[in-house]
Scaffold this motif. Structure first.
Motif, PDB file in Angstrom:
ATOM      1  N   ALA A  56      49.903  30.053  52.527  1.00  0.00           N
ATOM      2  CA  ALA A  56      48.594  29.382  52.586  1.00  0.00           C
ATOM      3  C   ALA A  56      48.482  28.574  53.879  1.00  0.00           C
ATOM      4  N   LEU A  57      49.569  27.951  54.270  1.00  0.00           N
ATOM      5  CA  LEU A  57      49.540  27.103  55.467  1.00  0.00           C
ATOM      6  C   LEU A  57      49.340  27.902  56.735  1.00  0.00           C
ATOM      7  N   LYS A  58      49.724  29.183  56.678  1.00  0.00           N
ATOM      8  CA  LYS A  58      49.621  29.987  57.895  1.00  0.00           C
ATOM      9  C   LYS A  58      48.230  30.580  58.088  1.00  0.00           C
ATOM     10  N   LEU A  59      47.356  30.410  57.105  1.00  0.00           N
ATOM     11  CA  LEU A  59      46.038  31.035  57.194  1.00  0.00           C
ATOM     12  C   LEU A  59      45.201  30.444  58.324  1.00  0.00           C
ATOM     13  N   ASN A  60      44.433  31.292  58.919  1.00  0.00           N
ATOM     14  CA  ASN A  60      43.490  30.836  59.937  1.00  0.00           C
ATOM     15  C   ASN A  60      42.157  30.443  59.298  1.00  0.00           C
ATOM     16  N   MET A  61      42.083  30.560  58.011  1.00  0.00           N
ATOM     17  CA  MET A  61      40.829  30.266  57.307  1.00  0.00           C
ATOM     18  C   MET A  61      41.139  29.443  56.061  1.00  0.00           C
ATOM     19  N   ILE A  62      40.127  28.784  55.617  1.00  0.00           N
ATOM     20  CA  ILE A  62      40.282  28.059  54.353  1.00  0.00           C
ATOM     21  C   ILE A  62      39.527  28.867  53.288  1.00  0.00           C
ATOM     22  N   PRO A  63      40.264  29.460  52.374  1.00  0.00           N
ATOM     23  CA  PRO A  63      39.591  30.334  51.400  1.00  0.00           C
ATOM     24  C   PRO A  63      38.610  29.553  50.527  1.00  0.00           C
ATOM     25  N   LYS A  64      37.493  30.130  50.354  1.00  0.00           N
ATOM     26  CA  LYS A  64      36.464  29.500  49.511  1.00  0.00           C
ATOM     27  C   LYS A  64      36.016  30.523  48.453  1.00  0.00           C
ATOM     28  N   GLU A  65      35.510  29.983  47.385  1.00  0.00           N
ATOM     29  CA  GLU A  65      34.944  30.817  46.319  1.00  0.00           C
ATOM     30  C   GLU A  65      33.873  31.724  46.920  1.00  0.00           C
ATOM     31  N   GLY A  66      33.940  33.013  46.634  1.00  0.00           N
ATOM     32  CA  GLY A  66      32.912  33.939  47.095  1.00  0.00           C
ATOM     33  C   GLY A  66      33.177  34.547  48.456  1.00  0.00           C
ATOM     34  N   ASP A  67      34.266  34.092  49.124  1.00  0.00           N
ATOM     35  CA  ASP A  67      34.576  34.669  50.441  1.00  0.00           C
ATOM     36  C   ASP A  67      34.986  36.126  50.304  1.00  0.00           C
ATOM     37  N   GLU A  68      34.415  36.944  51.164  1.00  0.00           N
ATOM     38  CA  GLU A  68      34.854  38.339  51.239  1.00  0.00           C
ATOM     39  C   GLU A  68      36.053  38.353  52.166  1.00  0.00           C
ATOM     40  N   VAL A  69      37.189  38.738  51.616  1.00  0.00           N
ATOM     41  CA  VAL A  69      38.402  38.666  52.430  1.00  0.00           C
ATOM     42  C   VAL A  69      39.167  39.958  52.419  1.00  0.00           C
ATOM     43  N   ILE A  70      40.045  40.048  53.397  1.00  0.00           N
ATOM     44  CA  ILE A  70      41.019  41.137  53.388  1.00  0.00           C
ATOM     45  C   ILE A  70      42.375  40.484  53.231  1.00  0.00           C
ATOM     46  N   ALA A  71      43.028  40.827  52.105  1.00  0.00           N
ATOM     47  CA  ALA A  71      44.306  40.209  51.801  1.00  0.00           C
ATOM     48  C   ALA A  71      45.414  41.226  51.977  1.00  0.00           C
ATOM     49  N   ILE A  72      46.530  40.747  52.491  1.00  0.00           N
ATOM     50  CA  ILE A  72      47.707  41.609  52.626  1.00  0.00           C
ATOM     51  C   ILE A  72      48.793  41.005  51.758  1.00  0.00           C
ATOM     52  N   GLY A  73      49.434  41.807  50.961  1.00  0.00           N
ATOM     53  CA  GLY A  73      50.481  41.290  50.093  1.00  0.00           C
ATOM     54  C   GLY A  73      51.175  42.418  49.366  1.00  0.00           C
ATOM     55  N   SER A  74      51.865  42.055  48.298  1.00  0.00           N
ATOM     56  CA  SER A  74      52.513  43.109  47.513  1.00  0.00           C
ATOM     57  C   SER A  74      52.196  42.892  46.018  1.00  0.00           C
ATOM     58  N   VAL A  75      52.096  44.016  45.306  1.00  0.00           N
ATOM     59  CA  VAL A  75      51.758  43.948  43.888  1.00  0.00           C
ATOM     60  C   VAL A  75      53.039  43.658  43.115  1.00  0.00           C
ATOM     61  N   ASP A  76      52.945  42.689  42.241  1.00  0.00           N
ATOM     62  CA  ASP A  76      54.114  42.312  41.464  1.00  0.00           C
ATOM     63  C   ASP A  76      53.707  42.152  40.005  1.00  0.00           C
ATOM     64  N   VAL A  77      54.701  42.083  39.191  1.00  0.00           N
ATOM     65  CA  VAL A  77      54.430  41.915  37.761  1.00  0.00           C
ATOM     66  C   VAL A  77      54.941  40.548  37.344  1.00  0.00           C
ATOM     67  N   TYR A  78      54.076  39.835  36.606  1.00  0.00           N
ATOM     68  CA  TYR A  78      54.505  38.553  36.077  1.00  0.00           C
ATOM     69  C   TYR A  78      54.914  38.808  34.642  1.00  0.00           C
ATOM     70  N   GLY A  79      56.189  38.939  34.396  1.00  0.00           N
ATOM     71  CA  GLY A  79      56.752  39.318  33.101  1.00  0.00           C
ATOM     72  C   GLY A  79      56.257  38.502  31.917  1.00  0.00           C
ATOM     73  N   PRO A  80      56.344  37.163  32.006  1.00  0.00           N
ATOM     74  CA  PRO A  80      55.972  36.356  30.830  1.00  0.00           C
ATOM     75  C   PRO A  80      54.589  36.655  30.304  1.00  0.00           C
ATOM     76  N   ARG A  81      53.685  37.106  31.129  1.00  0.00           N
ATOM     77  CA  ARG A  81      52.344  37.404  30.645  1.00  0.00           C
ATOM     78  C   ARG A  81      52.029  38.887  30.624  1.00  0.00           C
ATOM     79  N   GLY A  82      52.935  39.668  31.161  1.00  0.00           N
ATOM     80  CA  GLY A  82      52.694  41.094  31.233  1.00  0.00           C
ATOM     81  C   GLY A  82      51.525  41.432  32.120  1.00  0.00           C
ATOM     82  N   GLN A  83      51.398  40.626  33.166  1.00  0.00           N
ATOM     83  CA  GLN A  83      50.259  40.827  34.043  1.00  0.00           C
ATOM     84  C   GLN A  83      50.752  41.277  35.406  1.00  0.00           C
TER      85      GLN A  83
END
Lengths: 79, 508
Positions: free
Chosen positions: B75-102
């Motif tokens: 978050a600290l490295k972002l050049n932008m401050i994310p706001k509700e409704g912002d159209e963004v392009i996110a880079i990351g990896s898909v992970d599973v959160y076991g405790p919730r099965g999400q």
């Protein structure tokens, strides 16, 4: 401007050559004193040229149909 | 999967079941291997910021959504401050959160969407400007080495101008600063910046211009990528330093500017670089000069001091002693000579006094008397002496003549007469001479008789002789000391006795 710079640089060159000369040990005291006087004058002249500005901080005020003016810049508004 | 089923099927049918955790683990591995990294575009919704700095939100589009986590570090490295409704392009990896099965997207970086079109536009503009020569180094103006007045075109509030002023103040006093306020983002930005550059040029308000803005997204920096600003910078007669965004964001303004500073603070360092350098050099020169001259002077001073402490100078008596002694000796000699001369003069005076005493009439009379007595004595003997001499000479002459006559008589008869005449004449002369002499003798005798003491005595003078010694007594004192004396008068001698009345005793 160009002429002034040249003068400044000439003065500086002269200053450096004086220092070089004075550092070579075989300068008579009499001459060393003369050189000192000259160098002192050069230093104060150069300093004067460098410090002719007075750290004045102003803000430009633009006016419609008139030449811009300026007023002291209030630094206290800056955090 | 197939393999597992075939393996487990003949045994206990339960044995083929995976634990949820196993499955989740397998799903996790599968998703990770397939969707890491992944770039996804969507709109931010349900944005939650945790106090820890992590952010949770969903990315959604018209049909789907995916949970997202943006941890603090990213978050600290972002050049932008994310706001509700912002159209963004996110880079990351898909992970599973076991405790919730999400499943969720762990976002590592994110930027506003729509960049593609912007970047394409930007790239096209860059190429256009480049072809126009806007970026050519031949168009870059050198910065004035000692700018007096610096114009800073930026927002009058915020960190940028504060940093610039702070740096300038810290480094030197030799500057004047003109803050030229503009808005550095939004639609008004390009026009305001461009116009401000033109204004500063038109009124020649500064020796150098700094165009500055803090970091931001590419959209934020939009104004500094505009053709308007690029053109204003290119046309500026006054050299321009650009300091827009962070070092990584290179704007078109940066490319056109004469000098690009990585940050506003760096721009401040650059603009006064030469001034600062020369100020430092001057300070150094001044120090070197002073230390050199004070070294030389102290050297000379210590040499002087060593001269002064030299025995010959420290005690001047040493040099002068010889002369002082000489002077004393001379003075002594002078004293001596003066006293000697005085003694001599005194002596002379005494002698002169004595002489003067002798010259007194009374004394003179005695002296004259004594001389008279001596003269009288010698005169008494004179006549006898003279007649003796003459008769001796006469006899001698007679004998000579007789001899001569005799010798001449034989051969010289004719001379006889002459001779006899001569003889006659001679005898006459002789006679006459004798008579004359006798006459003079007589006169002398008479004269002598007149001065003869005996004659004087007849007139009443007397001579006093000492009875003891028989010598003449010349003074009254002598006579008084004798007591009695012999008084000689013309008719004889008599003894006299000195009585109490000395004055009468002296009288004859």
């Amino acid at each position: 401007m160009t002429k002034k710079e040249l003068k400044f640089e000439e003065a500086f060159e002269r200053l450096e050559s004086i220092l070089e000369k004075m550092n070579s040990s075989n300068v008579e005291l009499e001459e060393a004193l003369n050189l000192y006087e000259e160098a002192d004058g050069l230093i104060s002249n150069c300093s004067k040229k460098l410090k002719s500005a007075e750290q004045k901080i102003e803000m430009l005020i633009q006016k419609r149909d008139a030449a811009p003016t300026s007023e002291p810049f209030d630094e206290s508004t800056l955090s | 999967m197939e393999q597992t089923q075939t393996k487990l099927a003949p045994a206990n049918p339960d044995e083929g079941a995976l634990s949820v955790s196993d499955l989740t683990l397998q799903i996790k591995g599968l998703l990770r291997s397939r969707f890491s990294p992944v770039t996804v575009r969507g709109e931010i919704s349900n944005l939650k910021r945790q106090a820890s700095g992590h952010m949770y939100f969903s990315l959604k589009d018209a049909n789907s959504q995916i949970s997202c986590a943006l941890f603090k570090g990213s978050a600290l490295k972002l050049n932008m401050i994310p706001k509700e409704g912002d159209e963004v392009i996110a880079i990351g990896s898909v992970d599973v959160y076991g405790p919730r099965g999400q499943y969720q997207l762990i976002v590592s970086s994110m930027r506003a969407a729509g960049l593609g079109a912007l970047l394409v536009k930007l790239q096209k503009l860059k190429e256009k400007l480049k072809s126009l020569g806007y970026f050519d180094s031949s168009h870059k103006k050198p910065l004035p080495p000692f700018p007096k007045k610096i114009a800073v075109i930026t927002s009058p509030t915020g960190a940028v101008i504060r940093d610039i002023i702070h740096v300038l103040k810290r480094r030197t006093k030799a500057f004047d600063l003109l803050v030229c306020p503009v808005s550095v983002q939004g639609d008004a930005c390009p026009e305001q910046v461009a116009q401000m550059i033109e204004t500063v040029n038109a009124h020649n308000l500064a020796d150098v211009i700094i165009v500055a803005r803090g970091g931001g997204s590419i959209e934020d920096l939009y104004g500094f990528n505009s053709e308007e600003v690029a053109s204003a910078i290119f046309k500026s007669k006054i050299p321009i330093i650009s300091a827009v965004g962070h070092e990584t964001d290179t704007t078109i303004a940066d490319c056109v500017a004469d000098v690009r500073a990585p940050t506003p603070s760096a721009a401040a360092e650059i603009v006064l670089g030469e001034t600062i350098k020369y100020e430092e050099k001057l300070t150094q020169a001044s120090k070197a000069l002073n230390s050199h001259i004070s070294y030389r002077l102290s050297e000379v001073r210590s040499r002087l001091l060593s001269f002064l402490s030299h025995p010959l100078i420290a005690s001047k008596d040493l040099i002068l002693s010889e002369y002082i002694q000489k002077k004393d000796a001379l003075l002594h000699k002078l004293d001596l000579q003066i006293s000697q001369s005085l003694t001599q003069k005194k002596h002379l005076l005494t002698v002169s006094k004595e002489r003067l005493g002798a010259l007194q009439p009374k004394n003179q009379i005695f002296t004259l008397k004594a001389r008279l007595a001596r003269a009288a004595y010698s005169l008494k003997k004179r006549p006898e002496y003279i007649s003796d001499t003459f008769s001796r000479r006469l006899n001698l002459a007679k004998r000579n003549l007789a001899g001569a006559l005799e010798s001449s008589l034989f051969g010289l008869k004719e001379k006889e007469k002459a001779l006899s005449r001569t003889q006659e004449h001679l005898s006459k002369l002789m006679h006459k001479l004798a008579t004359e002499k006798n006459e003079r003798l007589k006169t002398l005798l008479e004269n002598l008789t007149a001065v003869d003491p005996r004659t004087l005595m007849k007139k009443g003078y007397a001579l006093v002789f000492s009875q003891k010694t028989g010598s003449i007594i010349l003074s009254k004192e002598a006579l008084e000391s004798e007591g009695c004396a012999k008084l000689k008068m013309h008719d004889g001698e008599t003894l006299i006795q000195v009585t109490d009345q000395p004055t009468k005793a002296k009288e004859p």
